[in-house]
Design a protein around this motif. Sequence first.
Motif, PDB file in Angstrom:
ATOM      1  N   UNK A  30      -4.270  10.144 -10.264  1.00 13.26           N
ATOM      2  CA  UNK A  30      -4.948   8.716 -10.325  1.00 13.26           C
ATOM      3  C   UNK A  30      -5.172   7.900  -9.177  1.00 13.26           C
ATOM      4  N   UNK A  31      -4.449   8.651  -7.980  1.00 12.03           N
ATOM      5  CA  UNK A  31      -4.280   7.753  -6.637  1.00 12.03           C
ATOM      6  C   UNK A  31      -5.703   7.879  -6.100  1.00 12.03           C
ATOM      7  N   UNK A  32      -6.204   6.825  -5.737  1.00  9.75           N
ATOM      8  CA  UNK A  32      -7.388   6.711  -4.909  1.00  9.75           C
ATOM      9  C   UNK A  32      -7.097   5.854  -3.503  1.00  9.75           C
ATOM     10  N   UNK A  33      -7.810   6.517  -2.248  1.00 12.92           N
ATOM     11  CA  UNK A  33      -7.713   6.124  -1.162  1.00 12.92           C
ATOM     12  C   UNK A  33      -8.559   4.705  -1.140  1.00 12.92           C
ATOM     13  N   UNK A  34      -9.602   4.671  -1.681  1.00 12.64           N
ATOM     14  CA  UNK A  34     -10.284   3.434  -1.917  1.00 12.64           C
ATOM     15  C   UNK A  34      -9.340   2.206  -2.399  1.00 12.64           C
ATOM     16  N   UNK A  35      -8.547   2.412  -3.444  1.00 11.32           N
ATOM     17  CA  UNK A  35      -7.957   1.342  -3.966  1.00 11.32           C
ATOM     18  C   UNK A  35      -6.926   0.758  -3.145  1.00 11.32           C
ATOM     19  N   UNK A  36      -6.151   1.857  -2.179  1.00 10.82           N
ATOM     20  CA  UNK A  36      -5.143   1.413  -1.062  1.00 10.82           C
ATOM     21  C   UNK A  36      -5.937   0.562  -0.036  1.00 10.82           C
ATOM     22  N   UNK A  57       0.778  -1.185   0.105  1.00 11.14           N
ATOM     23  CA  UNK A  57       0.057   0.201   0.013  1.00 11.14           C
ATOM     24  C   UNK A  57       0.620   1.339   0.073  1.00 11.14           C
ATOM     25  N   UNK A  58       1.886   1.033   0.620  1.00 10.85           N
ATOM     26  CA  UNK A  58       2.845   2.481   0.925  1.00 10.85           C
ATOM     27  C   UNK A  58       3.421   2.605  -0.587  1.00 10.85           C
ATOM     28  N   UNK A  59       3.857   1.550  -1.221  1.00  9.85           N
ATOM     29  CA  UNK A  59       4.448   1.795  -2.551  1.00  9.85           C
ATOM     30  C   UNK A  59       3.509   2.295  -3.384  1.00  9.85           C
ATOM     31  N   UNK A  60       2.263   1.738  -3.275  1.00 13.76           N
ATOM     32  CA  UNK A  60       1.460   2.153  -4.403  1.00 13.76           C
ATOM     33  C   UNK A  60       0.883   3.575  -4.246  1.00 13.76           C
ATOM     34  N   UNK A  61       0.956   3.850  -3.187  1.00  7.61           N
ATOM     35  CA  UNK A  61       0.610   5.435  -2.928  1.00  7.61           C
ATOM     36  C   UNK A  61       1.625   6.355  -3.417  1.00  7.61           C
ATOM     37  N   UNK A  62       2.929   5.846  -3.226  1.00  2.00           N
ATOM     38  CA  UNK A  62       4.029   6.868  -3.799  1.00  2.00           C
ATOM     39  C   UNK A  62       4.177   6.780  -5.306  1.00  2.00           C
ATOM     40  N   UNK A  63       3.880   5.551  -5.771  1.00  2.00           N
ATOM     41  CA  UNK A  63       4.102   5.445  -7.370  1.00  2.00           C
ATOM     42  C   UNK A  63       2.907   5.608  -8.221  1.00  2.00           C
ATOM     43  N   UNK A 105      -7.128  -4.838   2.298  1.00  5.03           N
ATOM     44  CA  UNK A 105      -8.080  -5.650   2.739  1.00  5.03           C
ATOM     45  C   UNK A 105      -8.001  -7.197   2.276  1.00  5.03           C
ATOM     46  N   UNK A 106      -7.493  -7.221   0.744  1.00  2.00           N
ATOM     47  CA  UNK A 106      -7.215  -8.121   0.093  1.00  2.00           C
ATOM     48  C   UNK A 106      -5.750  -8.964   1.015  1.00  2.00           C
ATOM     49  N   UNK A 151     -11.920   2.937   8.602  1.00  2.00           N
ATOM     50  CA  UNK A 151     -11.176   2.578   7.503  1.00  2.00           C
ATOM     51  C   UNK A 151      -9.574   2.681   7.949  1.00  2.00           C
ATOM     52  N   UNK A 152      -9.292   1.364   8.328  1.00  2.11           N
ATOM     53  CA  UNK A 152      -7.925   1.091   8.354  1.00  2.11           C
ATOM     54  C   UNK A 152      -7.127   0.322   7.410  1.00  2.11           C
ATOM     55  N   UNK A 153      -6.147   0.864   6.892  1.00  5.38           N
ATOM     56  CA  UNK A 153      -5.474   0.159   6.055  1.00  5.38           C
ATOM     57  C   UNK A 153      -4.197  -0.216   6.524  1.00  5.38           C
ATOM     58  N   UNK A 154      -2.932  -0.926   5.537  1.00  2.00           N
ATOM     59  CA  UNK A 154      -2.050  -1.598   6.018  1.00  2.00           C
ATOM     60  C   UNK A 154      -0.593  -0.326   5.780  1.00  2.00           C
ATOM     61  N   UNK A 155      -1.232   0.603   5.439  1.00  2.00           N
ATOM     62  CA  UNK A 155      -0.205   1.685   4.842  1.00  2.00           C
ATOM     63  C   UNK A 155       0.349   2.277   6.345  1.00  2.00           C
ATOM     64  N   UNK A 156       1.521   1.908   6.843  1.00  2.00           N
ATOM     65  CA  UNK A 156       1.905   2.508   8.078  1.00  2.00           C
ATOM     66  C   UNK A 156       2.939   4.004   7.962  1.00  2.00           C
ATOM     67  N   UNK A 157       2.947   4.365   6.724  1.00  2.00           N
ATOM     68  CA  UNK A 157       3.614   5.662   6.470  1.00  2.00           C
ATOM     69  C   UNK A 157       5.185   5.141   6.353  1.00  2.00           C
ATOM     70  N   UNK A 158       5.967   6.134   5.758  1.00  2.00           N
ATOM     71  CA  UNK A 158       7.441   5.946   5.375  1.00  2.00           C
ATOM     72  C   UNK A 158       8.330   5.388   6.526  1.00  2.00           C
ATOM     73  N   UNK A 159       8.369   6.318   7.472  1.00  2.00           N
ATOM     74  CA  UNK A 159       9.015   6.135   8.674  1.00  2.00           C
ATOM     75  C   UNK A 159       8.796   4.958   9.320  1.00  2.00           C
ATOM     76  N   UNK A 160       7.509   4.432   9.701  1.00  2.00           N
ATOM     77  CA  UNK A 160       7.207   3.434  10.470  1.00  2.00           C
ATOM     78  C   UNK A 160       7.439   1.983   9.406  1.00  2.00           C
TER      79      UNK A 160
END
Length: 443
Positions: A221-227, A210-216, A232-233, A370-379
Amino acid sequence: MADEYSQEVCNLENGEVNKDSTKEILTVKTPQTMSSSMLRKKSDPMLVSNVKFNMVRQFLANLQEVFLGTKLAVLFPAIPLAVVADFYKFGRPWIFALSLLGLTPLAERVSFLTEQIAYFTGPTVGGLLNATCGNATELIIAMFALYRNKINVVKYSLLGSILSNLLLVLGTSLLCGGLANLKKEQRYDRKQADVNSLLLLLGLLCHMLPLMFRYSAPPSTFSADSTLQLSRASSIMMLVAYISYIVFQLKTHRQLFESQEEDEEEEKAVIGFWSAFSWLVGMTAIIAVLSEYVVGTIEAASDSWGISISFISIILLPIVGNAAEHAGSIIFAFKNKLDISLGVALGSASQISMFVVPLCVIIAWTMGVYMDLDFSLLETGSLAFSIIITAFTLQDGTSHYMKGVILCLCYIAIATCFFVHKIPQSESTDDFGAKLSVGFMAA
């Protein structure tokens, strides 16, 4: 069959244990339960032997075993003090501190009660209980944080548990074990470490996607829904992997996880099935109350102490919550039993990463949070380097104190980073989750 089971329960309540049952439970011993047992102590049966009524005597004996059967019993007064502090509206930082102290013996007692129940459930169910209840405190805290929509507290506390086990617990165990056994070569079985390392790397991949998806993705075109959907998958796949790991551990490859030290001393159950189950329910309820106090007062403690929420959640919560298990791991390292120490540290880290974290994502899904697996870059970066360093440390099957020094220094460096890292309120995960929730409801 039911009569035999009832007779066995009655025998156990009267202090008699079937030898076959005792042998059976020894096969479900895990490093986590063995580690917690290092902080237990035998209670004196003479304290209640003069009570005339058998039912009262049995209740007092169980009460004595549950509350005085641990070296952490001195911390139990923190529990009523936390309740009194909340009732009389004392300073919220005091409520937070007392609740943290109260959670320490409760976490060890849950492990003890789970082990007692396993005497009756058989090796498979008993091992499953140990595998799922080993981090009950972290899971309960996460549930209350999710209920209050404090996504950052959930992510920070779970991330901190993984980092604490991989760097602090394992590091201090290798350091203390190496210093105590300078003239001996410390060795351990690499097979168990390899399995846990693979699980941790899989969990890291699911956290990084999810982190790489957000940055790439291009901003347009970025969508929080996609992340969120990707998270969840990935969480479902992580849970499938953890279930496979449980089958691998309890059924197909049990020999890799069984300690060779188990047969040194034959242990016996000290309380019956229904007594242990009742106490387990009661302890879980108390943990839930204290967890609600912790979640509700963490911001006040942060403001009062001048310490960031990230530092409290990532460093303080895991250290206090797992103090009993961690101390046992270090004691086993002193005794040159590194397989048990590694089982505690790596097993707990794998359970948090592959079971508790994805389970929180799924539960948040059902709660509309709405909790995802994106723990941000530092974490995520801290998690990645911790897993990689740990894997390199354990690759040759031998240990010395220098490896422990390196892991401990890594943990101190990360702790220092989060100590000075203060997230502005406008950029907190809570606000992001709130905005995301509004966006989804509007859609």
